[in-house]
Structures are given as structure tokens and as C-alpha cells.
Design an enzyme around this catalytic site. Sequence first.
Site, PDB file in Angstrom:
ATOM      1  N   CYS A  41       0.837  -1.198   0.000  1.00 49.67           N
ATOM      2  CA  CYS A  41       0.000   0.000   0.000  1.00 49.67           C
ATOM      3  C   CYS A  41       0.878   1.257   0.000  1.00 49.67           C
ATOM      4  O   CYS A  41       2.000   1.252   0.498  1.00 49.67           O
ATOM      5  CB  CYS A  41      -0.902   0.012   1.226  1.00 49.67           C
ATOM      6  SG  CYS A  41      -2.046   1.415   1.271  1.00 49.67           S
ATOM      7  N   ASP A  43       0.419   3.772   1.751  1.00 45.62           N
ATOM      8  CA  ASP A  43       0.392   4.354   3.094  1.00 45.62           C
ATOM      9  C   ASP A  43       1.796   4.702   3.599  1.00 45.62           C
ATOM     10  O   ASP A  43       2.698   3.856   3.586  1.00 45.62           O
ATOM     11  CB  ASP A  43      -0.281   3.358   4.051  1.00 45.62           C
ATOM     12  CG  ASP A  43      -0.633   3.987   5.391  1.00 45.62           C
ATOM     13  OD1 ASP A  43       0.290   4.471   6.081  1.00 45.62           O
ATOM     14  OD2 ASP A  43      -1.821   4.020   5.739  1.00 45.62           O
ATOM     15  N   ARG A  45       3.022   4.987   6.387  1.00 41.35           N
ATOM     16  CA  ARG A  45       3.507   4.310   7.593  1.00 41.35           C
ATOM     17  C   ARG A  45       4.070   2.920   7.308  1.00 41.35           C
ATOM     18  O   ARG A  45       4.669   2.300   8.169  1.00 41.35           O
ATOM     19  CB  ARG A  45       2.364   4.196   8.614  1.00 41.35           C
ATOM     20  CG  ARG A  45       1.839   5.548   9.070  1.00 41.35           C
ATOM     21  CD  ARG A  45       0.492   5.403   9.760  1.00 41.35           C
ATOM     22  NE  ARG A  45      -0.548   4.935   8.852  1.00 41.35           N
ATOM     23  CZ  ARG A  45      -1.807   4.712   9.199  1.00 41.35           C
ATOM     24  NH1 ARG A  45      -2.175   4.883  10.440  1.00 41.35           N
ATOM     25  NH2 ARG A  45      -2.696   4.294   8.310  1.00 41.35           N
ATOM     26  N   HIS A  97      -1.999  -4.008   5.004  1.00 41.20           N
ATOM     27  CA  HIS A  97      -1.772  -3.577   6.395  1.00 41.20           C
ATOM     28  C   HIS A  97      -3.106  -3.282   7.051  1.00 41.20           C
ATOM     29  O   HIS A  97      -4.028  -2.781   6.406  1.00 41.20           O
ATOM     30  CB  HIS A  97      -0.859  -2.348   6.447  1.00 41.20           C
ATOM     31  CG  HIS A  97      -1.468  -1.104   5.872  1.00 41.20           C
ATOM     32  ND1 HIS A  97      -2.007  -0.105   6.657  1.00 41.20           N
ATOM     33  CD2 HIS A  97      -1.661  -0.709   4.597  1.00 41.20           C
ATOM     34  CE1 HIS A  97      -2.476   0.858   5.880  1.00 41.20           C
ATOM     35  NE2 HIS A  97      -2.290   0.519   4.623  1.00 41.20           N
ATOM     36  N   CYS A 100      -5.889   0.086   7.044  1.00 39.07           N
ATOM     37  CA  CYS A 100      -5.710   0.614   5.685  1.00 39.07           C
ATOM     38  C   CYS A 100      -6.894   1.517   5.312  1.00 39.07           C
ATOM     39  O   CYS A 100      -8.050   1.083   5.304  1.00 39.07           O
ATOM     40  CB  CYS A 100      -5.602  -0.544   4.690  1.00 39.07           C
ATOM     41  SG  CYS A 100      -5.310  -0.002   2.989  1.00 39.07           S
TER      42      CYS A 100
HETATM   43 CO    CO Z   1      -3.389   1.229   3.028  1.00 43.32          CO
END
Ligand code: CO
Length: 209
Positions: A41, A43, A45, A97, A100
Amino acid sequence: MELKDIFDNNKKWIATKLEENPDYFEELNKGQTPEILYIGCSDSRVTAEDIMGLKPGELFVHRNIANIVNAIDMNAQSVINYAVSKLKVKHIIVCGHYACGGVKAAMVAKDLGILNPWLRNIRDVYRHYNDELNSIEDEQKRYDRLVELNVKEQAINVVKMAAVQKAMRGRGMQVHGWVFDMKNGNLIDLKIDFNAILEEIMEIYRLEE
Ligand code: CO
């Protein structure tokens, strides 16, 4: 954080690398031979190399919102085909994750404009596992399970590709489904047997003549 700091960080990073190995960049410049393709992803993090303790050159990476692998996404298809056919990676990891935002957005009734067709891929996963998901009363647990099932289905989408089928059957390349849990930092192997899934779905998705 100021953007200027990034360039200062970069200078420090260069110095550290050269201290460890004076030929570091000369070697890096020669080319890449990663053994793993990581599909994750976007993302901020979920920093792939960092959480896996890997160095530059060890991971070929594709990231997008909610780690989707779609047959008409030329970006993902190109990355996967290149990794499998040219780099000859030994493993493909689809890593989702928990928490998400993309998966969460696909669980609520909301018009998100340009994101609608993208998140539709996740709504399709929900529809495919509708009975299982709706039997989970706890909303958080249902959300977590959809993250896992999305990883499974996107990895199955990887397995549907001709180059992947050829590499799995011909040279033992492996496909894996993992999840990152940012509550505690754990990387979890969902232990899905994609070789068994490949054999199961070959009747429909077989592309080798
Ligand atoms: Co995500």
C-alpha cells in the site's frame, strides 16, 4: 520537517554509506538483482525496506492505494512482468496492512469520485466473501478480515498472470500474502498456499498453451 532537511539527511546518509564501504555507490550503480517483488500500500507508515530490514537493491517495489493488482492497470502489470521475466525474482509478496484507509473507504457508502473505480476492486472482494464477512459481528474484526482477504485476492490476481504461472510452475517462484500490523510493528505471513490455489484456478485462468 522542512524540505531542506531532506537534503541534509541525504548528505549524512551518503557519508554513513561511504564510511561503511568506500565502493558503496560504485557497486550500487552496477545494477540490481533483487530476489523479491514487494507489492504494498502507498500508506506512508508502511515503509517496505525499513520494516523488513532490507537494503537498497534487495527489493523491487510497487505500491498503490490498498495494494491492488488489477489486470488492466498497466503500471502494476508492467512491474510484475518485468520483475518475473527480466529480474527473475524468487518471491512475490503482496503485503497489506491493518488500518488501511483504502480498505476502510471501500466499507462505507460514499461517493469518492475518481477513487470509486479503484476501491471497487475491494468492494468486489467484499462481495466475493460476503457470507464470511457479514458473519463477523465485530466491525473492527470484519475490517481486519477484509484487509487479509484483499491481500489474498490481489495475490490471486498476480497468479492469474501468464508470466507468473510460467515462473511458478517452471522455476518454483513463490507468491506470498502478508499483512503489516502497525499497532505493534509485526509483519504477519497469512500462510496462504498459492501453489494450491494456482492448481485450483488453472481450469479457468490457465494461460499456458
Ligand atoms: Co493502506
